[in-house]
Design an enzyme around this catalytic site. Structure first.
Site, PDB file in Angstrom:
ATOM      1  N   ARG A 163       4.440  -0.349  12.936  1.00  0.00           N
ATOM      2  CA  ARG A 163       6.061  -1.272  12.421  1.00  0.00           C
ATOM      3  C   ARG A 163       7.175  -1.459  13.797  1.00  0.00           C
ATOM      4  O   ARG A 163       7.603  -2.175  13.639  1.00  0.00           O
ATOM      5  CB  ARG A 163       6.230   0.233  11.238  1.00  0.00           C
ATOM      6  CG  ARG A 163       5.551   0.298  10.262  1.00  0.00           C
ATOM      7  CD  ARG A 163       6.341   1.340   9.219  1.00  0.00           C
ATOM      8  NE  ARG A 163       5.309   1.017   8.047  1.00  0.00           N
ATOM      9  CZ  ARG A 163       5.603   2.293   7.068  1.00  0.00           C
ATOM     10  NH1 ARG A 163       6.145   3.242   7.347  1.00  0.00           N
ATOM     11  NH2 ARG A 163       4.438   1.755   5.602  1.00  0.00           N
TER      12      ARG A 163
ATOM     13  N   PHE B   3      14.422   0.062  -6.010  1.00  0.00           N
ATOM     14  CA  PHE B   3      14.541  -1.596  -4.714  1.00  0.00           C
ATOM     15  C   PHE B   3      13.073  -1.427  -4.706  1.00  0.00           C
ATOM     16  O   PHE B   3      12.635  -2.667  -3.683  1.00  0.00           O
ATOM     17  CB  PHE B   3      14.741  -0.699  -3.201  1.00  0.00           C
ATOM     18  CG  PHE B   3      12.903   0.927  -2.906  1.00  0.00           C
ATOM     19  CD1 PHE B   3      12.336   0.906  -2.930  1.00  0.00           C
ATOM     20  CD2 PHE B   3      14.078   2.140  -2.845  1.00  0.00           C
ATOM     21  CE1 PHE B   3      11.334   1.614  -2.282  1.00  0.00           C
ATOM     22  CE2 PHE B   3      13.009   2.853  -3.101  1.00  0.00           C
ATOM     23  CZ  PHE B   3      11.869   2.630  -1.928  1.00  0.00           C
TER      24      PHE B   3
ATOM     25  N   HIS C 226       2.170  -1.102   5.259  1.00  0.00           N
ATOM     26  CA  HIS C 226       1.813   0.394   4.228  1.00  0.00           C
ATOM     27  C   HIS C 226       0.409   1.567   4.184  1.00  0.00           C
ATOM     28  O   HIS C 226      -0.344   0.845   4.362  1.00  0.00           O
ATOM     29  CB  HIS C 226       1.565  -0.001   2.814  1.00  0.00           C
ATOM     30  CG  HIS C 226       1.617   1.123   1.888  1.00  0.00           C
ATOM     31  ND1 HIS C 226       2.927   1.796   1.170  1.00  0.00           N
ATOM     32  CD2 HIS C 226       1.035   1.125   1.061  1.00  0.00           C
ATOM     33  CE1 HIS C 226       2.957   2.651   0.601  1.00  0.00           C
ATOM     34  NE2 HIS C 226       1.358   2.099   0.084  1.00  0.00           N
TER      35      HIS C 226
ATOM     36  N   LYS D 265       1.359  -6.655   5.095  1.00  0.00           N
ATOM     37  CA  LYS D 265       1.834  -7.391   4.306  1.00  0.00           C
ATOM     38  C   LYS D 265       1.966  -8.923   4.774  1.00  0.00           C
ATOM     39  O   LYS D 265       1.004  -9.580   5.527  1.00  0.00           O
ATOM     40  CB  LYS D 265       3.121  -6.545   4.780  1.00  0.00           C
ATOM     41  CG  LYS D 265       3.673  -5.299   3.985  1.00  0.00           C
ATOM     42  CD  LYS D 265       4.799  -4.351   3.893  1.00  0.00           C
ATOM     43  CE  LYS D 265       4.970  -3.039   3.106  1.00  0.00           C
ATOM     44  NZ  LYS D 265       6.585  -2.664   2.662  1.00  0.00           N
TER      45      LYS D 265
END
Length: 607
Positions: free
Chosen positions: A569, A521, A582, A474
């Site tokens: 993460r 979301f 992801h 990301k």
């Protein structure tokens, strides 16, 4: 030979890589007698060692070790040498090498180093800067200086551009290079930095659109190959003579050289000149035809070549700073198997030995074999009286299958296994795995190893089929963190088969996150993705989807830090939206996302 560690008189015996690594934790000075299995340690210096230990070791700063070069990866450079070699390790660093049983030199070196170490410990002097001896580099230097080996290897660097990777041309290009007799020494898929692009394409930096070109080259995956010419020539002098007498030039020689080549061949008066001429022609052909080869195969528009020796040497430092070390290691893979009875009773013992012998377990799975699979792995026993009993045994419960990685992996594993049947175990194989794990009433080796590189490839492809998954890094992840994540990916056995860096607009994001686009979301996800470029990847290995999910950890970084603190993460995530990475959740999602982002050609179900 199975691993052991014991005291023999005053020297500790080291005969596995793990024991070597443990030995390097010694504090103080360690004197290492490097020996070959066929001749044993040097007995001529043992009286000196005993004297030194008695006189100098009151504070336990002096240690003595014998290390078998055949069984320790780090000591590869000393294999097959008959002269005694002694290494001096000071607090885990090899700082001196003494060749031959030179007792006065050993005595002087050891005494001086121990006296210095005592002064350092007592605070009476500062520790000197010792030059560390890198054993792999030592091996390379000795090989380069070997008598008669004065031929410099010629390397070329081929850079396969991002547009070729996107169009699935990389594998095609590599296959064509290999088919023409070239050797790919090292290859790596990488996202080029701006500096690397400028280093490789410096000769065109004055072009008006060069900056746009740099930008293009740094936003996708490239392949960098180090290629060397093969050593092909006719198998015999008779074949060479026939080639000359037929007045036929070598195949694929560029037309511009055909006439000169024929003239040269016709002038040869003596048969003994044939080999030298063929070598010259082969070298000329290889050096001149790599670009021509790519042109003929209609793939030159997808890649660029650098073959100037000076530039290649410079670029090796840019792309592969450890090239010589990588080339010397000769790492390979093989498949190993523990049969059901051994899995049930002594699996952990075998795994401990595998680790101690310096193997890395790339993949492992426990599974019950079908009759067809059992027969495939028992081909060598097909004519034995107990073949049916063996097949029945192989199907009696779960077997453990392993993909092993190590230097000279296949040969080393076969040596460790020993003979295929217990009846063959004798005084020559008392420490083999066949002997150690033999079971009453079962005449066959309780472990399996692929018999050749071809069979190893067959076994691995069958039992550990490749799978692809879609992964994404990301925008909030820093450049430094991204490099760490890419290294984790590589070290975990993934191949990076596709990559692109883009800012995910809502339309592009839908290709990756189509499964959650109706969630409340989702707008927050889009806001995070719009902050900057994301790195989208196709990762390939056995069990890729599950393995990538394991590596990245749970969705919430806070929870990941509790459950799997080493996960990606946990290390780089900020919150549940900015959680660094992801990954597709299942096969269907991975397949669909890869098709949407990279096209149907990259869909694993279509390959």
């Amino acid at each position: 030979m199975a691993s052991k560690k014991r005291e023999v008189q005053l020297q500790t015996v080291i005969n596995s890589q793990s024991q070597w690594d443990e030995m390097l934790q010694n504090k103080g000075l360690t004197v290492i007698d490097v020996y070959q299995a066929w001749c044993g340690p040097c007995k001529a210096v043992q009286a000196l060692f005993r004297k030194l230990k008695n006189e100098l070791n009151e504070d336990e700063l002096l240690h003595f070790v014998v290390a078998e070069a055949d069984s320790i990866v780090t000591l590869h450079s000393f294999k097959d040498k008959c002269e005694p070699v002694f290494l001096l390790s000071l607090n885990g660093k090899i700082i001196a090498k003494i060749e031959g049983a030179n007792a006065p030199l050993i005595n002087r070196k050891v005494t001086n180093l121990i006296n210095e170490e005592r002064k350092i410990v007592a605070g009476e002097m500062e520790r000197p800067e010792y030059n560390e001896i890198l054993l792999m580099d030592l091996d390379l230097e000795e090989n380069e200086e070997a008598p008669g080996d004065n031929v410099e290897e010629h390397y070329s660097i081929i850079l396969i551009r991002p547009d070729a990777v996107v169009n699935n041309k990389a594998l095609e290009i590599k296959k064509k290079i290999i088919k023409e007799g070239y050797v790919i020494e090292v290859e790596e898929a990488m996202m080029l930095t701006e500096g690397q692009v400028r280093d490789f394409y410096g000769q065109i930096e004055d072009k008006p659109d060069f900056e746009d070109f740099v930008s293009l080259m740094t936003t996708g995956l490239s392949y960098v190959l180090v290629v060397s010419p093969g050593n092909e020539k006719p198998d015999s002098l008779e074949e060479a003579q026939l080639d000359i007498e037929s007045n036929e030039p070598p195949e694929d020689l560029p037309e511009a050289e055909v006439n000169d080549t024929l003239t040269t061949m016709k002038k040869l008066p003596e048969a003994e000149e044939v080999n030298d001429t063929l070598d010259t022609l082969a070298t000329m052909k290889k050096q001149d035809s790599l670009q021509a080869l790519l042109d003929r195969q209609h793939v030159s528009q997808y890649c660029d070549i650098e073959d100037d020796a000076t530039n290649v040497a410079r670029l090796l430092d840019v792309f592969f700073p450890d090239f010589k070390l990588m080339k010397s290691r000769n790492e390979g893979k093989t498949m190993a198997l523990l049969r059901p009875d051994l899995v049930h009773e002594r699996k952990d013992e075998v795994l401990d030995i595998i680790e101690a012998e310096g193997f890395k377990i790339l993949y492992q799975r426990q599974t019950e074999l079908s009759e067809e699979e059992a027969q495939m792995l028992c081909e060598e026993y097909e004519n034995e009286d107990y073949y049916d009993k063996l097949i029945e045994n192989m199907m009696s419960g779960p077997s453990l299958l392993l993909v092993l990685l190590r230097e000279n992996c296949l040969q080393y594993w076969k040596k460790l296994l020993g003979p295929t049947t217990v009846n063959e175990v004798n005084e020559d194989f008392p420490e083999s795995l066949c002997a150690r794990f033999a079971m009453d009433g079962l005449p066959f080796n309780q472990l399996y190893g692929s018999n050749s590189s071809e069979i190893a490839q067959r076994d691995i492809e069958y039992f550990f089929p490749l799978q692809s998954t879609l992964a994404l890094i990301k925008p909030h992840v820093t450049h430094e963190q991204r490099e760490i994540i890419l290294k984790i990916i590589k070290d975990s056995g993934f191949d990076l088969t596709q990559l692109k860096e883009i800012v995910l607009t809502p339309e592009e994001a839908k290709k990756v996150y189509f499964r959650i686009e109706k969630k409340e979301f989702y707008k927050d996800v889009l806001a995070v993705l719009a902050e900057g470029p994301s790195l989208i990847m196709v990762l390939t290995r056995w069990n890729a989807i599950a393995e990538w999910r394991r590596l990245i950890g749970t969705v919430d970084p806070e929870e990941a830090r509790l459950l799997s603190p080493e996960s990606i993460r946990a290390r780089f995530g900020i919150n549940i939206l900015k959680n660094a990475v992801h990954g597709a959740s299942n096969t269907l999602e991975a397949s669909e996302a890869i098709s949407r982002v990279f096209g149907d050609d990259e869909n694993p179900e279509n390959n």
